[in-house]
Write a protein that holds these residues in place. Structure first.
Motif, PDB file in Angstrom:
ATOM      1  N   MET A   3       8.149  22.652 -47.519  1.00  0.00           N
ATOM      2  CA  MET A   3       7.278  23.753 -47.868  1.00  0.00           C
ATOM      3  C   MET A   3       7.642  24.936 -46.983  1.00  0.00           C
ATOM      4  N   ALA A   4       7.735  26.095 -47.573  1.00  0.00           N
ATOM      5  CA  ALA A   4       8.025  27.295 -46.802  1.00  0.00           C
ATOM      6  C   ALA A   4       6.750  27.741 -46.104  1.00  0.00           C
ATOM      7  N   GLU A   5       6.839  27.966 -44.823  1.00  0.00           N
ATOM      8  CA  GLU A   5       5.637  28.231 -44.032  1.00  0.00           C
ATOM      9  C   GLU A   5       5.264  29.705 -43.971  1.00  0.00           C
ATOM     10  N   ALA A   6       6.204  30.584 -43.729  1.00  0.00           N
ATOM     11  CA  ALA A   6       5.838  31.995 -43.591  1.00  0.00           C
ATOM     12  C   ALA A   6       7.067  32.880 -43.725  1.00  0.00           C
ATOM     13  N   LEU A   7       6.835  34.105 -44.061  1.00  0.00           N
ATOM     14  CA  LEU A   7       7.887  35.115 -44.079  1.00  0.00           C
ATOM     15  C   LEU A   7       7.588  36.124 -42.992  1.00  0.00           C
ATOM     16  N   ALA A   8       8.598  36.595 -42.319  1.00  0.00           N
ATOM     17  CA  ALA A   8       8.419  37.618 -41.285  1.00  0.00           C
ATOM     18  C   ALA A   8       9.685  38.443 -41.196  1.00  0.00           C
ATOM     19  N   ARG A   9       9.558  39.647 -40.668  1.00  0.00           N
ATOM     20  CA  ARG A   9      10.732  40.482 -40.446  1.00  0.00           C
ATOM     21  C   ARG A   9      11.667  39.796 -39.461  1.00  0.00           C
ATOM     22  N   TYR A  10      12.964  40.012 -39.645  1.00  0.00           N
ATOM     23  CA  TYR A  10      13.933  39.428 -38.724  1.00  0.00           C
ATOM     24  C   TYR A  10      13.800  40.064 -37.353  1.00  0.00           C
ATOM     25  N   SER A  11      13.865  39.227 -36.338  1.00  0.00           N
ATOM     26  CA  SER A  11      13.860  39.685 -34.955  1.00  0.00           C
ATOM     27  C   SER A  11      14.690  38.705 -34.139  1.00  0.00           C
ATOM     28  N   GLU A  12      15.487  39.207 -33.227  1.00  0.00           N
ATOM     29  CA  GLU A  12      16.317  38.348 -32.374  1.00  0.00           C
ATOM     30  C   GLU A  12      15.460  37.363 -31.582  1.00  0.00           C
ATOM     31  N   GLY A  34       4.869  32.235 -31.318  1.00  0.00           N
ATOM     32  CA  GLY A  34       5.693  32.146 -32.516  1.00  0.00           C
ATOM     33  C   GLY A  34       4.969  32.660 -33.739  1.00  0.00           C
ATOM     34  N   LEU A  35       5.005  31.887 -34.833  1.00  0.00           N
ATOM     35  CA  LEU A  35       4.432  32.328 -36.105  1.00  0.00           C
ATOM     36  C   LEU A  35       2.989  32.805 -36.022  1.00  0.00           C
ATOM     37  N   PRO A  36       2.082  32.109 -35.337  1.00  0.00           N
ATOM     38  CA  PRO A  36       0.705  32.621 -35.280  1.00  0.00           C
ATOM     39  C   PRO A  36       0.623  34.022 -34.676  1.00  0.00           C
ATOM     40  N   ALA A  37       1.372  34.271 -33.621  1.00  0.00           N
ATOM     41  CA  ALA A  37       1.351  35.593 -32.982  1.00  0.00           C
ATOM     42  C   ALA A  37       2.062  36.634 -33.844  1.00  0.00           C
ATOM     43  N   ALA A  84       0.009  37.588 -37.001  1.00  0.00           N
ATOM     44  CA  ALA A  84      -1.202  38.332 -36.643  1.00  0.00           C
ATOM     45  C   ALA A  84      -0.914  39.828 -36.522  1.00  0.00           C
ATOM     46  N   GLN A  85       0.367  40.193 -36.321  1.00  0.00           N
ATOM     47  CA  GLN A  85       0.733  41.607 -36.212  1.00  0.00           C
ATOM     48  C   GLN A  85       0.679  42.316 -37.564  1.00  0.00           C
ATOM     49  N   ASN A  86       0.699  41.530 -38.665  1.00  0.00           N
ATOM     50  CA  ASN A  86       0.567  42.072 -40.019  1.00  0.00           C
ATOM     51  C   ASN A  86       1.549  43.214 -40.285  1.00  0.00           C
TER      52      ASN A  86
END
Length: 90
Positions: free
Chosen positions: A1-10, A28-31, A34-36
């Protein structure tokens, strides 16, 4: 299952945080989610989350020697038709 999408960051190498077992707060993902932040016109990263389940054998105890895990990443609706239709015959 795919968990989340986020902008790429190093710094996005550890979706559960760098030290998830020893962390005092969510990282990680929770933080990051949360930046939306907007992902419009950005490169995105997909974290694939999988669960491992197998029928235990006597050879797997006390340490399971090997198991195989894989997944396919298949686009749906990415092309309007099959791109191989334009390939000239050999």
């Amino acid at each position: 299952m795919a968990e989340a999408l986020a902008r790429y960051s190093e710094q996005g190498r550890w979706p559960c945080g760098e030290f998830p077992v020893q962390a005092e707060a969510d990282a990680g993902l929770p933080a990051w989610t949360a930046q939306n932040r907007s992902i419009d016109n950005e490169d995105v990263v997909l974290w694939y989350v999988f669960g491992l389940h197998h029928v235990t054998r006597p050879e797997d105890w006390p340490v399971m020697p090997v198991d195989t895990v894989s997944f396919w990443l298949k686009p749906v609706g990415f092309f309007d038709r099959n791109p191989s239709l334009d390939v000239p015959p050999t």
